[in-house]
Design an enzyme around this catalytic site. Structure first.
Site, PDB file in Angstrom:
ATOM      1  CG  ASP A  13      70.584  32.995  11.187  1.00 22.04           C
ATOM      2  OD1 ASP A  13      70.658  32.366  12.244  1.00 22.04           O
ATOM      3  OD2 ASP A  13      69.520  33.262  10.612  1.00 22.04           O
ATOM      4  CD  GLU A  14      74.205  38.562  12.341  1.00 17.65           C
ATOM      5  OE1 GLU A  14      74.243  37.700  13.246  1.00 17.65           O
ATOM      6  OE2 GLU A  14      73.354  39.459  12.297  1.00 17.65           O
ATOM      7  CE  LYS A  16      74.567  36.477  16.844  1.00 22.12           C
ATOM      8  NZ  LYS A  16      73.867  36.381  15.550  1.00 22.12           N
ATOM      9  N   GLY A  17      78.573  32.418  16.648  1.00 21.02           N
ATOM     10  CA  GLY A  17      79.018  31.276  17.452  1.00 21.02           C
ATOM     11  C   GLY A  17      80.455  30.924  17.144  1.00 21.02           C
ATOM     12  CG  ASN A  38      65.141  33.208  19.991  1.00 20.92           C
ATOM     13  OD1 ASN A  38      66.000  32.998  20.829  1.00 20.92           O
ATOM     14  ND2 ASN A  38      64.608  34.402  19.797  1.00 20.92           N
ATOM     15  N   GLY A  40      70.640  29.892  17.248  1.00 24.41           N
ATOM     16  CA  GLY A  40      71.306  28.643  16.874  1.00 24.41           C
ATOM     17  C   GLY A  40      72.742  28.967  16.504  1.00 24.41           C
ATOM     18  CG  HIS A  41      74.988  31.179  18.647  1.00 27.19           C
ATOM     19  ND1 HIS A  41      75.248  31.982  19.709  1.00 27.19           N
ATOM     20  CD2 HIS A  41      74.097  31.858  17.883  1.00 27.19           C
ATOM     21  CE1 HIS A  41      74.556  33.097  19.596  1.00 27.19           C
ATOM     22  NE2 HIS A  41      73.841  33.047  18.500  1.00 27.19           N
ATOM     23  NE  ARG A 142      54.348  44.918  36.058  1.00 25.97           N
ATOM     24  CZ  ARG A 142      53.766  46.093  36.176  1.00 25.97           C
ATOM     25  NH1 ARG A 142      54.173  46.914  37.100  1.00 25.97           N
ATOM     26  NH2 ARG A 142      52.791  46.441  35.379  1.00 25.97           N
ATOM     27  CD  GLN A 223      67.755  35.938  18.866  1.00 29.78           C
ATOM     28  OE1 GLN A 223      67.894  36.584  19.877  1.00 29.78           O
ATOM     29  NE2 GLN A 223      67.727  34.617  18.858  1.00 29.78           N
ATOM     30  CB  THR A 299      66.567  27.492  15.731  1.00 29.92           C
ATOM     31  OG1 THR A 299      67.723  28.021  16.372  1.00 29.92           O
ATOM     32  CG2 THR A 299      65.500  27.204  16.773  1.00 29.92           C
TER      33      THR A 299
HETATM   34  P1  IMP Z   1      61.163  34.772  17.679  1.00 28.81           P
HETATM   35  O1  IMP Z   1      62.427  35.338  18.199  1.00 28.81           O
HETATM   36  O2  IMP Z   1      61.107  33.273  17.693  1.00 28.81           O
HETATM   37  O3  IMP Z   1      59.962  35.396  18.314  1.00 28.81           O
HETATM   38  O4  IMP Z   1      61.089  35.163  16.120  1.00 28.81           O
HETATM   39  C1  IMP Z   1      60.955  36.514  15.708  1.00 28.81           C
HETATM   40  C2  IMP Z   1      61.755  36.771  14.436  1.00 28.81           C
HETATM   41  O5  IMP Z   1      63.140  36.677  14.730  1.00 28.81           O
HETATM   42  C3  IMP Z   1      61.490  35.749  13.315  1.00 28.81           C
HETATM   43  O6  IMP Z   1      61.620  36.409  12.077  1.00 28.81           O
HETATM   44  C4  IMP Z   1      62.627  34.753  13.485  1.00 28.81           C
HETATM   45  O7  IMP Z   1      62.930  34.071  12.298  1.00 28.81           O
HETATM   46  C5  IMP Z   1      63.741  35.702  13.884  1.00 28.81           C
HETATM   47  N1  IMP Z   1      64.792  35.039  14.667  1.00 28.81           N
HETATM   48  C6  IMP Z   1      64.753  34.684  15.967  1.00 28.81           C
HETATM   49  N2  IMP Z   1      65.919  34.128  16.329  1.00 28.81           N
HETATM   50  C7  IMP Z   1      66.717  34.134  15.243  1.00 28.81           C
HETATM   51  C8  IMP Z   1      68.062  33.730  15.015  1.00 28.81           C
HETATM   52  O8  IMP Z   1      68.787  33.246  15.899  1.00 28.81           O
HETATM   53  N3  IMP Z   1      68.535  33.921  13.749  1.00 28.81           N
HETATM   54  C9  IMP Z   1      67.788  34.484  12.772  1.00 28.81           C
HETATM   55  N4  IMP Z   1      66.535  34.894  12.953  1.00 28.81           N
HETATM   56  C10 IMP Z   1      65.993  34.713  14.175  1.00 28.81           C
END
Ligand code: IMP
Length: 428
Positions: A13-14, A16-17, A38, A40-41, A142, A223, A299
């Site tokens: 969530d820095e 990047k998008g 997962n 969200g840009h 696999r 991420q 997200t």
């Molecule tokens: P997962 O990737 O859904 O398995 O979540 C694992 C961890 O990564 C959790 O703490 C999520 O909140 C975090 N996470 C996954 N995707 C993002 C993202 O795009 N931004 C911030 N945190 C994320």
């Protein structure tokens, strides 16, 4: 060689998008290499406001090809929904290609992600519930399904019964949940195949040819480094490698392809989900920053945890990624804060340490040691020229540069594409 990675330096969530949409003006390919929906840009430009989860953030530029690499896991329903969204805003989706080797996030992965989180109870990771972990688990075991298999439904039809039978054993015997119906899965897969087939192809040669031609390729991180399965705050991490190594394996690139690696850092820190966060602000100030900055997950909508900039974690992140420039986002959120803290070291069991402890149990015990900088009055919001920044804001950026040992290339002063200060080129 001109591949430029843009990587989250913190816990995601820095911003990047926005940065990738800005930089993609000079790129012919933008390629996602890890994670799934997962992510969200958020991108805001003349064409509208977008929240990309799988689609690379270069898609608003007509000259770009937007690659979803083999390292990404693709939820077909999520992808189709995003395609419809961009089409409704007048963007041509035919610039998007998905590597035939990207794995599919199946409906049972989403179910298993949620069941496993419930089972973890108080130790839940706080995943996004999008099935990401279980999809990568099957890839490594696999027993995953690659998206290229949608192009050959006969073979897939032969494999599916065994896959579904094993999933049903796990669902019913381990989680006490209802089994899935193979006919439902067949029906979904049959729907996806015609919708997705035009996007699916091998992408390695496409990316390699662009690099050999001297065209610019942006490798889009999702991420952040501290959520990396290997280098992050395990087990409170995602299931892929957002760090620079993931860009090589997630797209089939060699290291000589790189022209630069930029780390994106928010001017403060946020984290969604569970796990250690030494600089977290749990009181009124944290609440205020969360509300001013709108720190709610793109997200899942969950409130993000907010804290001061963590220089110890940032230095670690710069090292594991080899950042040669940093990009500071959301500087405007700190406008008019009287004084700003930056964590320069930790105290662990009475001792000052400057190395980031990679063990989450140790990190949980670390207390931040802050240096306090004077804030600045006046606004940085929307500034596009570094000379117009308040002196305090400039000092803050310089402080972060010296703390991380890396020069800043860009300062972002707002969510829109043009609210950007370029200090030096990221793409040269
Ligand atoms: P997962 O990737 O859904 O398995 O979540 C694992 C961890 O990564 C959790 O703490 C999520 O909140 C975090 N996470 C996954 N995707 C993002 C993202 O795009 N931004 C911030 N945190 C994320």
């Amino acid at each position: 060689m001109p591949a430029y990675a843009v990587i989250g330096g913190q816990w995601g969530d820095e911003g990047k998008g926005k940065i990738i949409d800005y930089l993609a003006a000079d790129a012919s390919i933008v390629a996602r290499y890890s994670g799934g929906n997962n992510a969200g840009h958020t991108v805001i430009n003349d064409l509208g406001e977008f929240k990309f989860h799988l689609i690379p953030s270069g898609v608003c530029w007509p000259q770009t090809i937007n690659v979803i690499g083999n390292g990404v896991v693709v939820d077909p329903d999520g992808f189709i929904e995003e395609i419809r969204d961009i089409e409704s805003k007048g963007i041509d989706p035919s610039t998007i290609v998905i590597s035939d080797r990207a794995h599919i996030v199946m409906p049972y992965h989403v179910r298993l992600d949620q069941l496993e989180e419930e089972r973890r109870g108080k130790d839940a990771i706080g995943t996004t519930g999008r099935g990401i972990g279980p999809a990568y688990l099957d890839k490594v075991a696999r027993s995953g399904i690659r998206i290229g298999e949608l192009l050959d439904m006969e073979d897939l039809a032969l494999r599916l019964p065994d896959i579904i039978e094993r999933k049903n054993e796990v669902l019913t015997k381990i989680y006490g949940a209802d089994p899935i119906d193979i006919e439902d899965i067949y029906a979904r897969v049959r729907e996806w195949a015609p919708e997705l087939s035009s996007f699916i192809r091998p992408v390695e040669d496409l990316v390699a040819a662009a690099i050999e031609n001297g065209e610019n390729v942006i490798l889009e991180g999702a991420q952040g480094a501290l959520l990396d399965i290997d280098h992050g705050t395990y087990p409170y991490v995602t299931s892929s490698n957002p760090t620079v190594g993931g860009a090589l394996t997630g797209l089939g690139l060699g290291p000589r392809a790189f022209g630069g690696v930029a780390g994106v850092f928010k001017a403060y820190c946020t984290r969604v989900g569970a796990g250690p966060f030494p600089t977290e602000l749990t009181g009124e100030l944290g609440e205020r920053i969360r509300n001013i900055a709108g720190e709610f997950g793109a997200t899942t909508g969950r409130p993000r945890r907010v804290g001061w900039f963590d220089g110890v974690a940032g230095r670690y992140s710069a090292r594991v990624n080899g950042f040669d420039s940093i990009i500071i986002t959301r500087l405007d959120i700190l406008d008019n804060v009287d004084s700003v803290n930056v964590c320069v070291a930790y105290e662990l069991d009475g001792e000052r340490i400057e190395q980031f402890p990679i063990d989450s149990v140790l990190l949980e015990r670390c207390k931040p040691i802050y240096e306090t900088l004077e804030g600045w009055s006046g606004t940085t919001a929307g500034i596009t020229d570094a000379d117009d920044l308040p002196a305090g804001a400039r000092r803050y950026v310089e402080f972060l540069e010296s703390l991380l040992g890396v020069e800043a290339a860009i300062i972002s002063t707002g969510p829109r594409r043009e609210e950007t200060i370029t200090l030096k080129p990221v793409i040269s």
